[in-house]
Design a protein around this motif. Structure first.
Motif, PDB file in Angstrom:
ATOM      1  N   ARG A   1      43.637  44.417  51.009  1.00  0.00           N
ATOM      2  CA  ARG A   1      42.822  44.702  49.822  1.00  0.00           C
ATOM      3  C   ARG A   1      41.351  44.534  50.173  1.00  0.00           C
ATOM      4  O   ARG A   1      40.988  43.713  50.998  1.00  0.00           O
ATOM      5  N   HIS A   2      40.499  45.350  49.551  1.00  0.00           N
ATOM      6  CA  HIS A   2      39.063  45.322  49.848  1.00  0.00           C
ATOM      7  C   HIS A   2      38.273  45.162  48.564  1.00  0.00           C
ATOM      8  O   HIS A   2      37.694  46.126  48.071  1.00  0.00           O
ATOM      9  N   PRO A   3      38.218  43.921  47.971  1.00  0.00           N
ATOM     10  CA  PRO A   3      37.525  43.754  46.684  1.00  0.00           C
ATOM     11  C   PRO A   3      36.050  44.144  46.763  1.00  0.00           C
ATOM     12  O   PRO A   3      35.514  44.720  45.830  1.00  0.00           O
ATOM     13  N   TRP A   4      35.361  43.853  47.889  1.00  0.00           N
ATOM     14  CA  TRP A   4      33.928  44.147  47.993  1.00  0.00           C
ATOM     15  C   TRP A   4      33.650  45.640  47.988  1.00  0.00           C
ATOM     16  O   TRP A   4      32.614  46.082  47.522  1.00  0.00           O
ATOM     17  N   ARG A   5      34.600  46.411  48.506  1.00  0.00           N
ATOM     18  CA  ARG A   5      34.424  47.861  48.463  1.00  0.00           C
ATOM     19  C   ARG A   5      34.358  48.338  47.023  1.00  0.00           C
ATOM     20  O   ARG A   5      33.550  49.175  46.674  1.00  0.00           O
ATOM     21  N   TRP A   6      35.224  47.753  46.194  1.00  0.00           N
ATOM     22  CA  TRP A   6      35.237  48.179  44.790  1.00  0.00           C
ATOM     23  C   TRP A   6      33.942  47.778  44.094  1.00  0.00           C
ATOM     24  O   TRP A   6      33.347  48.563  43.357  1.00  0.00           O
ATOM     25  N   ALA A   7      33.451  46.552  44.368  1.00  0.00           N
ATOM     26  CA  ALA A   7      32.201  46.092  43.767  1.00  0.00           C
ATOM     27  C   ALA A   7      31.056  47.014  44.183  1.00  0.00           C
ATOM     28  O   ALA A   7      30.239  47.453  43.356  1.00  0.00           O
ATOM     29  N   GLY A   8      31.001  47.330  45.462  1.00  0.00           N
ATOM     30  CA  GLY A   8      29.947  48.205  45.982  1.00  0.00           C
ATOM     31  C   GLY A   8      29.989  49.569  45.327  1.00  0.00           C
ATOM     32  O   GLY A   8      28.959  50.120  44.917  1.00  0.00           O
ATOM     33  N   THR A   9      31.207  50.114  45.199  1.00  0.00           N
ATOM     34  CA  THR A   9      31.359  51.426  44.597  1.00  0.00           C
ATOM     35  C   THR A   9      30.840  51.418  43.158  1.00  0.00           C
ATOM     36  O   THR A   9      30.108  52.325  42.737  1.00  0.00           O
TER      37      THR A   9
END
Ligand SMILES: Nc1ncnc2c1ncn2[C@@H]1O[C@H](COP(=O)(O)OP(=O)(O)OP(=O)(O)O)[C@@H](O)[C@H]1O
Ligand SMILES: [Mg+2]
Lengths: 306, 251
Positions: free
Chosen positions: A26-34
Motif C-alpha cells: 500500500r502507498h498512502p503517501w501516493r494518495w495524499a500527494g495525488t
C-alpha cells in the motif's frame, strides 16, 4: 540430491505455498500527494475560467482564424526545413569532427564554435543585411570570370531566416550526432570490420542504428527548441505565428488572449513532437532492451482488462 | 597455408610481439596458450589486420595480408581491399560483439549479404542452416540480449562461418561464459575441427587443447616459447616457463 530441494520450513503449519495470498503493497503517501495536486489543479482551472482578463472569447475567435492558421503553417514549414537542413548539415559535421584528418576536424570544430557562439537573433539580422556587405555574389572560377547576382534578391528575408535557422541547427545537430556515434562500443566497429562489411554499410546498418538510441532524445530537444526559435524570425517581418499574433494585437490591443493563441499552438505542436519522439525511440530500442516498453494504448488496454 | 614470419608489433614504446614465426597447415587446429599479457590476442588481431604490424608478414593461402608485393616493395592495400581480404578470415571475439539491434538470424546473414554479395534470400537461407548447425534453429528471431552467453557465442560462431572463411580465429571464445555454458561452445568447436575447418584458438581450456589440437603453441612475453603436438607441449614441456604456466592452470 538433498542439496537441490529448497527449504520448506517457511510453509509450516500444514500450508502449502499454493494457498498463500499475495497482498499488494500500500502507498498512502501516493494518495495524499495525488489529492494535493488535484486541489492545486482545480484552483488553477478556476482562476483561468473566472478571471475576465484571459478573455477566452477573443482567444476562441482567433484560434482558428485564417491568418493565424496560415502563420502556423509557415512556422511548421520553417521548423521542418530548418530541422532537415540542420541535420543534413550535422551529419558531415559530426563525421568531420571524428575524422583523423586535422584539417577536416579543425574546420568542423571552428564552424561549430562560431555558430554556437553567435546568438540566433544576431545571426538572422546579419544574414538579412548581407546585401550591405556584399552587393553581389559571384559564381565562377576563383579569382576569375563568373556570373554575378545581386545579394538582396538572391537571399531575401525568407532565405535569410532559413539560412540562419539551418546553420544554427547544424552546429548543434553536429554535436548531438557526434555524441551518438561516440556512444557505440568499439567492439561493434571491430566486429563489422572483421566481417569485411563495406565501410558505408558499416555506418548505416551497424553504427548509426545503435547511435540513434543516444541521438534521439537530444535531437528531439533540439527540434522542440527550433520550433520555438522560429518565433525569432519575426524580426525579419516574416509572417510566422508569433509575428502574426503581434500584428493582430497591434490592431486590437488584446495582448493576453492573442499571446495565448500562439502559446497554445506551440504547446500542441510540442505535444505532437513528443508523441512522435516516443514512437521513434521505441522503434530504435529494439534489441537494446529485453522487452519493449508498452505504448500508451497497450497500457490502457491492459488496465481495462484488469 | 598460413605463414606468419618475423611479426613485430609495438604499442608506443611497448613491444608486444617480438618476432613471431608460425606456420599453420590447412585443416588443422592450432591452440595458443600463454599467460595474460603475453600477446595472444594481439597476434590474432595482426593476422586479420585489426592491428597493423610494425614488421614481418602474414600470408593466408600465399596471399599477403594488408600489402601487395611489387618487386621487392610492399605497397599498403586500400581499406577496401583489406576488408575484402578479411572476408576469408573469420574472427570470434571473447565478448561475442554481436550486433544488438539485429536478430540472431540477421546477425548471421548480414555479412554474407553485404560482404560476400549474396542475395538476401540466399543469405537468410544459409543463415538458417548455420543456426541449425550450432543448434539454435529455434532462436532465429531472438535479439542477442534475449540469449544466454553460450547461445550468443554460438550465434557469433555461425556469423563467422557465414563467410565460408579459409581460416577462423577464436580469441578466448569461452572465457566470458559461466562454467556450465563452456561445454556447449566447445562442442561446436569440436564439430568444426572434425569437419576439417582450419582454426587458431586462443584458450585456457587445456582439456580441449589436448583433445582437439593438432599443434599447441606456448607464448610468453611476445615470443613463441615452444610448439608441438599436445603430447609434447602439455605432457613433456621442454621449457621451464611452459612448465611453470602449466602447473598453474592444471591445478
Ligand atoms: N591497443 C593497445 N594499446 C596499448 N597496449 C596494448 C594494446 N593492446 C594490447 N596492449 C598490451 O599488449 C600486451 C599484450 O596484450 P594481449 O591482449 O595481446 O595479451 P593476451 O595474451 O591476449 O592476454 P589475455 O590472456 O589477458 O587476453 C599487454 O601488455 C597489453 O597491455
Ligand atoms: Mg587476450
Amino acid at each position: 540430491m538433498s542439496v537441490l530441494t529448497p527449504p520448506r520450513q517457511a510453509a509450516a503449519a500444514g500450508d502449502t505455498d499454493g494457498d498463500l495470498v499475495v497482498v499488494p503493497a500500500r502507498h498512502p503517501w501516493r494518495w495524499a500527494g495525488t489529492a494535493l495536486v488535484l486541489v492545486l489543479l482545480a484552483q488553477l482551472v478556476h482562476g483561468l475560467v473566472t478571471n475576465p482578463g484571459w478573455d477566452w472569447g477573443t482567444f476562441a475567435g482567433y484560434f482558428l482564424e485564417k491568418s493565424v492558421v496560415d502563420a502556423l503553417l509557415l512556422t511548421v514549414g520553417l521548423t521542418v526545413a530548418g530541422a532537415v537542413l540542420g541535420f543534413l548539415g550535422g551529419i558531415p559535421l559530426a563525421a568531420m569532427r571524428l575524422s583523423a584528418n586535422p584539417v577536416l576536424s579543425g574546420v568542423a570544430w571552428t564552424f561549430i564554435w562560431v555558430f554556437r557562439s553567435v546568438p540566433l537573433l544576431v545571426q538572422l539580422l546579419f544574414w538579412a543585411n548581407l546585401g550591405y556587405l556584399y552587393e553581389s555574389l559571384q559564381i565562377g572560377i576563383p579569382f576569375g570570370p563568373g556570373f554575378s547576382f545581386p545579394t538582396v534578391s538572391l537571399i531575401g528575408s525568407f532565405g535569410a531566416a532559413l539560412l540562419g535557422l539551418a546553420l544554427h541547427e547544424a552546429a548543434y545537430a553536429g554535436e548531438v550526432i557526434r555524441a551518438g556515434l561516440l556512444s557505440v562500443d568499439q567492439g561493434q566497429h571491430e566486429a563489422a570490420t572483421a566481417l569485411g562489411i563495406p565501410r558505408w554499410r558499416q555506418f548505416y546498418r551497424i553504427v548509426l542504428p545503435q547511435a540513434m538510441r543516444a541521438i534521439l532524445p537530444n535531437a528531439a530537444n533540439l527540434l522542440i527548441m527550433l520550433l520555438k526559435s522560429t518565433s525569432m524570425v519575426y524580426v525579419l517581418a516574416i509572417g510566422e505565428l508569433f509575428y502574426q499574433v503581434q500584428v493582430i494585437y497591434g490592431r486590437n490591443g488584446r495582448v493576453v488572449p492573442l499571446l495565448m493563441v500562439a502559446t497554445v499552438w506551440y504547446v500542441i505542436l510540442t505535444a505532437l513532437l513528443s508523441i512522435l519522439q516516443f514512437y521513434v525511440e521505441r522503434h530504435f530500442a529494439r534489441g537494446a532492451v529485453r522487452t519493449l516498453p508498452p505504448t500508451p494504448f497497450q497500457r490502457l488496454k491492459a488496465a481495462l482488462r484488469k | 597455408m598460413i605463414e606468419i614470419s618475423g611479426v613485430h608489433k609495438s604499442f608506443g614504446p611497448i613491444e608486444v610481439l617480438k618476432g613471431i614465426d608460425l606456420t599453420v597447415e590447412a585443416g588443422t587446429v592450432t591452440v595458443i596458450l600463454g599467460p595474460s599479457g603475453s600477446g595472444k590476442s594481439t597476434l590474432l588481431r595482426c593476422i586479420n589486420r585489426l592491428e597493423k604490424v610494425n614488421s614481418g608478414t602474414v600470408r593466408v593461402d600465399g596471399e599477403l595480408i594488408g600489402y601487395e608485393q611489387r618487386g621487392n616493395r610492399l605497397h599498403e592495400l586500400s581499406e577496401r581491399r583489406i576488408l575484402q581480404q578479411r572476408v576469408g578470415i573469420g574472427f570470434v571475439f571473447q565478448n561475442f560483439n554481436l550486433f544488438p539491434h539485429l536478430t540472431a538470424l540477421q546477425n548471421v546473414a548480414e555479412a554474407r549479404h553485404s560482404a560476400l554479395r549474396k542475395t538476401k534470400s540466399q543469405a537468410y537461407e544459409k543463415a538458417h542452416e548455420l543456426l541449425a548447425l550450432v543448434d539454435l534453429w529455434d532462436r532465429a528471431g531472438a535479439y542477442p540480449r534475449q540469449l544466454s552467453g553460450g547461445q550468443q557465442q554460438r550465434v557469433a560462431i555461425a556469423r563467422a562461418l557465414a563467410l565460408e572463411p579459409k581460416l577462423i580465429l577464436f580469441d578466448e571464445p569461452t572465457s566470458a561464459l559461466d562454467p556450465e555454458l563452456v561445454g556447449e561452445v566447445l562442442d561446436v568447436l569440436r564439430d568444426l575441427a572434425r569437419a576439417g575447418t582450419t582454426m587458431i584458438v586462443v584458450t585456457h581450456e587445456i582439456g580441449f587443447a589436448r583433445e582437439v589440437a593438432d599443434t599447441v603453441v606456448f607464448m610468453d612475453s611476445g615470443r613463441i616459447v615452444e610448439q608441438g603436438t599436445p603430447a609434447q607441449v602439455l605432457d613433456h614441456p621442454r621449457h621451464e616457463r611452459t612448465r611453470a604456466f602449466l602447473s598453474k592452470v592444471l591445478v
